[in-house]
Design an enzyme around this catalytic site. Structure first.
Site, PDB file in Angstrom:
ATOM      1  N   GLU A   1      27.849  42.621  33.913  1.00  0.00           N
ATOM      2  CA  GLU A   1      27.679  43.899  34.593  1.00  0.00           C
ATOM      3  C   GLU A   1      26.930  44.829  33.643  1.00  0.00           C
ATOM      4  O   GLU A   1      27.352  45.026  32.501  1.00  0.00           O
ATOM      5  CB  GLU A   1      29.034  44.525  34.934  1.00  0.00           C
ATOM      6  CG  GLU A   1      29.707  43.946  36.158  1.00  0.00           C
ATOM      7  CD  GLU A   1      30.983  44.688  36.515  1.00  0.00           C
ATOM      8  OE1 GLU A   1      31.129  45.060  37.681  1.00  0.00           O
ATOM      9  OE2 GLU A   1      31.838  44.875  35.637  1.00  0.00           O
TER      10      GLU A   1
ATOM     11  N   ASN B   1      36.404  44.842  37.901  1.00  0.00           N
ATOM     12  CA  ASN B   1      37.824  45.137  37.696  1.00  0.00           C
ATOM     13  C   ASN B   1      38.401  46.105  38.717  1.00  0.00           C
ATOM     14  O   ASN B   1      39.617  46.148  38.904  1.00  0.00           O
ATOM     15  CB  ASN B   1      38.052  45.646  36.269  1.00  0.00           C
ATOM     16  CG  ASN B   1      38.034  44.503  35.283  1.00  0.00           C
ATOM     17  OD1 ASN B   1      38.579  43.437  35.557  1.00  0.00           O
ATOM     18  ND2 ASN B   1      37.402  44.687  34.140  1.00  0.00           N
TER      19      ASN B   1
END
Length: 285
Positions: A153, A191
Site C-alpha cells: 500500500e 487494516n
C-alpha cells in the site's frame, strides 16, 4: 532527486528484516538498524533462514543466498542511514517512536532522502509533520511475510510530493511488488477491513459463541480463507492487532472499532501470538 541505490531499514523485527531481505534480493545495498544488537542478530538469523527455505525449494542457489546476505549491513549506529537515498522505518506501531527516530535522521540524512514508513494504520500526515521534509515522507505498507506477499500500500500524506510518490512507485515495481495507491485514513484499506474482522472473531470467542479452533474452521472451510482470523492474529502479533484497533477507534470515534476486552487481556498477559509461543493457540519454539 537521485536514483535510489542504498536503503536503510529501521527496526530488525519481523517486518523490518523481511523488508531488508526483499530489497537485498533485488540488488539494493541495505542497512539494517536496530537499537539492540540482539534484535539485529535475530533479524539476520530470520533472513538467513528465510533465504535457506528458498534454497531448499530450488528457487535460489547457495551462491545467490551468499550474495544477498553480503548486501545487508547490520548496525546499531543510526548513522548507517546517512548514505541512503531511502529510509524505511519499521519500528513498533507507536507514533511517538516513529516520529522520534525520524526527527533524529532529519539532521543526519541528505535533504533529498525519502523517509518511508511501514506503519499499518497511523496517519502519514501526522508522522510527516514531525519532520522538516513532509513532502518527502510517504507510507510504504508491506504485507507479511514481506518476501512473498505481492502487495504494497502506497500512502501519500497531505504534503507528499508527486516526485516522492513516483520514486516509491518505481522502487515498488523494482521489487516485483504491486503498489496500490490509497488515501491517508486510519488503517488505510487493508487494516480498516481486516482488523475489524479479526476483532469480531475475538468477540465470538469472548462471548462463548465458539472456540478459537471452530471460528477458524468456519472461516477457512466456509469462506475459503487460507488462514483463520485467529491464527492470522497470532501470526501478526496480538499487540499489533490491538494497536491498530486503537488507532481505528480513536481515528474514527466509532464504537464499531472498539477493541475486544479479550484482546486487551491477552496482550496484558504477554500472550502475543507466535512470537511469544502463545496467543489464541500455543506454538512450539
Amino acid at each position: 532527486m537521485p536514483m535510489i541505490r542504498e536503503v536503510t531499514v529501521l527496526g530488525a523485527g519481523q517486518m523490518g528484516s523481511g523488508i531488508a531481505q526483499t530489497f537485498a534480493q533485488h540488488g539494493y545495498m541495505v542497512g539494517l538498524y536496530d537499537i539492540e544488537s540482539a534484535a539485529v542478530t535475530r533479524g539476520l538469523a530470520g533472513i538467513e533462514e528465510s533465504l535457506s527455505r528458498f534454497v531448499r525449494k530450488g528457487s535460489l542457489s547457495e551462491e545467490d543466498k551468499s550474495q544477498i546476505l553480503q548486501r545487508i549491513h547490520p548496525s546499531t549506529d543510526l548513522n548507517i542511514a546517512t548514505r541512503s537515498q531511502l529510509v524505511i522505518e519499521a519500528v513498533p506501531e507507536k507514533i511517538a517512536l516513529k516520529t522520534a527516530i525520524l526527527k533524529q535522521l532529519d539532521d543526519r540524512c541528505s535533504q533529498n532522502t525519502i523517509f518511508a514508513t511501514n506503519t499499518s494504520s497511523i496517519s502519514i500526515t501526522a508522522i510527516a509533520s514531525a519532520t522538516r521534509r513532509p513532502e518527502q515522507v510517504i507510507g510504504m505498507h508491506f504485507m507479511n511475510p514481506v518476501p512473498i506477499m505481492p502487495l504494497v500500500e502506497i500512502i501519500r500524506g497531505l504534503a507528499t510530493s508527486v516526485d516522492t510518490f513516483e520514486q516509491i512507485q518505481f522502487v515498488t515495481q523494482q521489487l516485483g511488488k504491486t503498489g496500490v495507491e490509497v488515501q491517508d485514513a486510519p488503517g488505510f484499506v487493508s487494516n480498516r477491513i481486516l482488523m475489524p474482522m479479526i476483532n469480531e472473531a475475538i468477540y465470538t470467542v469472548y462471548e462463548g459463541v465458539a472456540a478459537p479452533e471452530a471460528v477458524d474452521q468456519v472461516m477457512k472451510l466456509g469462506m475459503h480463507h487460507p488462514m483463520g482470523p485467529l491464527t492470522l492474529a497470532d501470526f501478526i502479533g496480538l499487540d499489533t492487532c490491538l494497536a491498530i484497533m486503537e488507532t481505528l477507534h480513536q481515528g474514527f470515534g466509532d464504537s464499531k472499532y472498539r477493541p475486544c476486552p479479550l484482546l486487551r487481556k491477552y496482550v496484558s498477559a504477554g500472550w502475543l501470538g507466535r512470537k511469544t509461543g502463545r496467543g489464541f493457540f500455543e506454538y512450539d519454539e
